[in-house]
Design an enzyme around this catalytic site. Structure first.
Site, PDB file in Angstrom:
ATOM      1  CG  ASP A 417      38.389  37.482  42.904  1.00 52.19           C
ATOM      2  OD1 ASP A 417      37.657  37.175  41.946  1.00 52.19           O
ATOM      3  OD2 ASP A 417      38.535  38.651  43.308  1.00 52.19           O
ATOM      4  CD  GLU A 420      37.467  34.741  36.423  1.00 54.64           C
ATOM      5  OE1 GLU A 420      36.603  34.686  37.300  1.00 54.64           O
ATOM      6  OE2 GLU A 420      38.511  35.436  36.524  1.00 54.64           O
ATOM      7  CG  ASP A 483      34.122  42.378  39.650  1.00 47.86           C
ATOM      8  OD1 ASP A 483      33.944  41.833  40.758  1.00 47.86           O
ATOM      9  OD2 ASP A 483      35.243  42.479  39.120  1.00 47.86           O
TER      10      ASP A 483
END
Length: 773
Positions: A417, A420, A483
């Protein structure tokens, strides 16, 4: 970034330099060098105080032409750089004449006018397909921003040219009219921000463009000059690659030859994944309850994923199981593996200040530092959070060591995950430019995890579930869409983002079935189950609520079971398309324009796709059950009902929850496996080869692959009038051929048995044979 104010003016704060003519053209053996002044040079006096732009044309492989466009060349090159894989043996052809200088790479040529004015053309077989004219390209100084400089280029799009790709984008599928900022952000799945920004686009005219810069690249696709694709980078140099096909598939093939092919995921990864969800309460009893619930309802489950809270809160990442909820993780995982499950756990590259790794990382220089030498920290996500510096080889080994320890406990794969939110006010171990590292960081992060899995489990065994990416990240699958919300709008946004990413060479892609944010209505969940199981990879995941089907309604259980069974049965066909990605870069989930590049009606389609090259999927995106979709010309067959329809037009159908538009392409063989419980089995053992709408003079083929991509069996059928010639690769292996929508046949070769079924006529035999309809 826009470099014009309408058609005639330049913004007052910008100062532009444009090439106006060729001063010198040189054949440098493997490249063509062009010196282009920004003012005319009629005599030597004009050379005083002249400004010069420099262009070098080269070819890293056949059908690809690189352009290096520079102003000043004396700057520091701190890196990083994309890892590219050019064909060192390939040499372009260069010619310099009175009117033009040319570099030829296969059927693709770049031509620079040397006679009068400034003009660059890219030609395919002698025909111009794009180019750049006077004042299209240049150097810019922004006087309002401390004299920040940029290099830019504008290429002609041409009438009817559509642009796609640029990463996993949630905006409109066709990028014409959009400004796209290549800058990784954690912005959710319903904005113009993206987790996976790729400086590559593809056109429906069979050419593409890759900007070879890991940093911020800005594209104006028909949004500054409506007939141009503008792209720019900060600094004094711009390098891009013009890639010819001449069809879209071949562009992806060449792009992934240059930037890296996807690895082939393990067969088990194509099954159903279930997670704990994000902020839900869970322990071993909770997880075991989920597993028992799936088993009691006869829903096959293949991977279980532990999200963030397998570790203690405020300690992410310390790679330690929370001792209160998981006191004996090794024994727990062993029990789950006895059920036939594979195990995934969530990780990220961030280290909370309370993590046991923080002091180790600080003392050894394994964390990204500020320019003054202190550890870079903030309170976003985790308190006092730091970031691992993957430019330090020792930090990579340190981080990977903890992952290998988890593999030793029974973990099979990692959900990588984040990656970024990477700071730019920092100093890296290897001196890399922090602005450029912002996007590139995800490549290093996912590569470390991928390599750790291969080193601990064996080559070909690594599977990731990654959110962030840049160019080259396609080599470390699988990727998922981030998401999303839990409604039909988000289903559509999610689908078009995955199709955009696939056009950038990412072969395998997934999304959160049921949506991540909030909790879906039961009808949305059931429709998403169908969509999710007809995707490359299939994962049930959410934020604040569980995603097990019985929490929605009883029918959701039946829907999920049905589509899991269907996907397992289809695995011989799906895996055959999966095997293509490491060979050609083609994604499993393919936009219609990729499979039907000559059908202009397919150009904008983003609510349907081809799963592989022979199955059209149109998810239901409306509570009513109505779905509108397009079928290209030919006789298509619904996979579930067997109904045949004529293509070449739009259709509107209404589907219950146990169905959706799943149409088999004409002249196709679908291979159905004999196992509807698992994605990993011997696909050829007991397989049924179903032949659909084979036209006279056409051949349909199917190949069945073993784990890893070795050919296990192949079958082809040629139709000539009322004769079908069946050819098999392995004459000793029995085969079963289903002729759909055929009531009876006149005869077949020796040793072939004939029976009838609801779907058509079934023939079973060995070796080659001929069938008379």
């Amino acid at each position: 970034m826009k470099f014009s104010d309408g058609n005639w003016h330049v913004p007052e704060h910008l100062h532009l330099l444009n090439p106006v003519e060729v001063f010198d053209a040189r054949d440098e053996g493997d490249s063509l060098l062009i010196l282009a002044p920004t003012t005319p040079q009629p005599d030597r006096a004009n050379q005083i105080n002249a400004k010069l732009l420099r262009l070098r044309f080269f070819s890293p492989m056949e059908g690809v032409i690189g352009v290096r466009f520079e102003h000043f060349r004396g700057g520091l090159d701190k890196g990083p750089h994309f890892e590219l894989y050019p064909d060192a043996a390939f040499k372009p052809e260069i010619s310099i004449g009175e009117k033009a200088a040319e570099l030829k790479s296969g059927n693709l040529t770049v031509r620079v006018s040397t006679a009068e004015g400034w003009r660059i053309d890219f030609l395919r077989d002698g025909k111009v397909i794009s180019g750049s004219d006077y004042k299209a390209a240049g150097h810019c100084t922004d006087k309002s921003d401390n004299d920040q400089t940029y290099m830019f280029e504008r290429l002609d799009l041409g009438v009817g040219t559509k642009v796609y790709g640029l990463g996993e984008r949630f905006t409109d599928f066709v990028k014409n009219g959009q400004m796209v900022d290549i800058w990784n952000r954690d912005g959710g799945a319903n904005t113009d921000q993206a987790y996976k920004n790729i400086p590559f686009f593809l056109t429906n005219r069979g050419w593409g463009l890759f900007v070879n810069d890991p940093g911020r690249v800005e594209f104006e696709i028909g949004s500054e000059k409506v007939s141009k694709a503008t792209f720019s980078v900060p600094g004094e140099a711009l390098e891009y690659y013009f890639i010819d096909g001449p069809d879209p598939k071949s562009v992806i093939d060449r792009y992934t030859q240059l930037t890296g092919r996807p690895a082939l995921p393990k067969q088990w990864s194509f099954g159903l994944w279930l997670t704990t969800s994000f902020t839900t309460e869970y322990d071993e009893n909770t997880v075991t309850g989920f597993l028992d619930g799936m088993a009691e309802r006869n829903i096959p489950l293949h991977v279980f994923h532990f999200d963030c809270f397998w570790m203690r809160g405020l300690h992410w990442c310390d790679f330690e199981w929370d001792p209160e909820t998981f006191p004996d993780p090794e024994a727990m995982l062993a029990r789950y593996k006895e059920r036939g499950l594979h195990i995934c756990v969530w990780i990220n590259p961030y280290i909370a200040q309370e993590s046991r790794l923080f002091d180790e990382g600080k003392e050894n220089g394994y964390l990204i530092k500020r320019e003054d030498g202190s550890v870079w920290q903030w309170d976003m996500w985790q308190p006092g959070q730091a970031v691992v510096d993957f430019t330090n080889p020792e930090a990579c080994d340190w981080y990977a060591g903890y992952l290998k320890g988890l593999v030793g406990q029974g973990v099979d794969c990692f959900k990588t995950d984040f990656g970024e939110r990477i700071p730019t006010d920092v100093a890296y171990h290897d001196g890399s430019d922090p602005e450029t590292m912002h996007n590139y960081y995800t490549f290093l992060y996912n590569k470390v995890v991928f390599d750790a899995l291969e080193e601990s489990k064996g080559k070909g065994e690594a599977v990731l579930f990654a959110r962030s990416a840049t160019t080259g990240g396609q080599q470390f699958p699988v990727h998922w869409g981030g998401d999303c919300y839990s409604d039909y709008d988000s289903m559509a946004e999610t689908l078009r983002s995955g199709l955009s990413l696939g056009l950038c060479g990412f072969g395998y892609w997934s999304h959160d079935i049921g949506g991540f944010e909030a909790t879906a209505a039961a009808d949305v969940y059931k429709r998403w189950c169908a969509f999710g199981l007809m995707s490359s990879h299939s994962r049930l995941h959410g934020s604040k609520s569980y995603r097990v089907p019985w929490l929605y309604d009883d029918e959701a259980v039946d829907v999920l079971r049905f589509f899991v069974n269907l996907k397992c049965t289809l695995m011989p066909t799906l895996y055959a398309s999966a095997v293509e990605a490491p060979k050609t870069g083609l994604p499993m989930m393919r936009p219609m324009m990729l499979e039907f590049p000559e059908d202009r009606a397919c150009d904008p389609l983003d609510r349907q796709y081809m799963l592989g090259d022979r199955l059209m999927v149109a998810p239901v995106l409306d509570q009513s059950g109505d779905v509108e979709f397009y079928l290209p010309k030919g006789r298509w067959t619904h996979l579930l009902s067997g109904d045949e329809v004529e293509g070449g037009s739009w259709r509107v159908e209404s589907h219950g929850f146990m169905s959706m538009p799943l149409y088999v392409r004409p002249n196709s063989i679908m291979v159905f496996g004999a196992n509807d419980q698992r994605p990993d089995y011997d696909y050829a053992d007991g397989a049924t080869y179903a032949l659909y709408a084979l036209e006279d003079g056409k051949t349909a083929e199917a190949v069945v692959y073993a784990e890893g991509g070795a050919i296990e069996q192949s079958v082809s059928v040629l139709r000539s009038g009322n004769k079908l010639a069946v050819s098999v690769a392995d004459a000793a292996r029995p085969w079963k051929l289903l002729l759909t929508n055929v009531v009876s046949i006149e005869g077949a070769g020796e040793g072939v048995t004939i029976s009838e079924s609801a779907e058509g006529v079934v023939l079973e035999g060995k070796g080659n044979t001929e069938i008379t309809l």
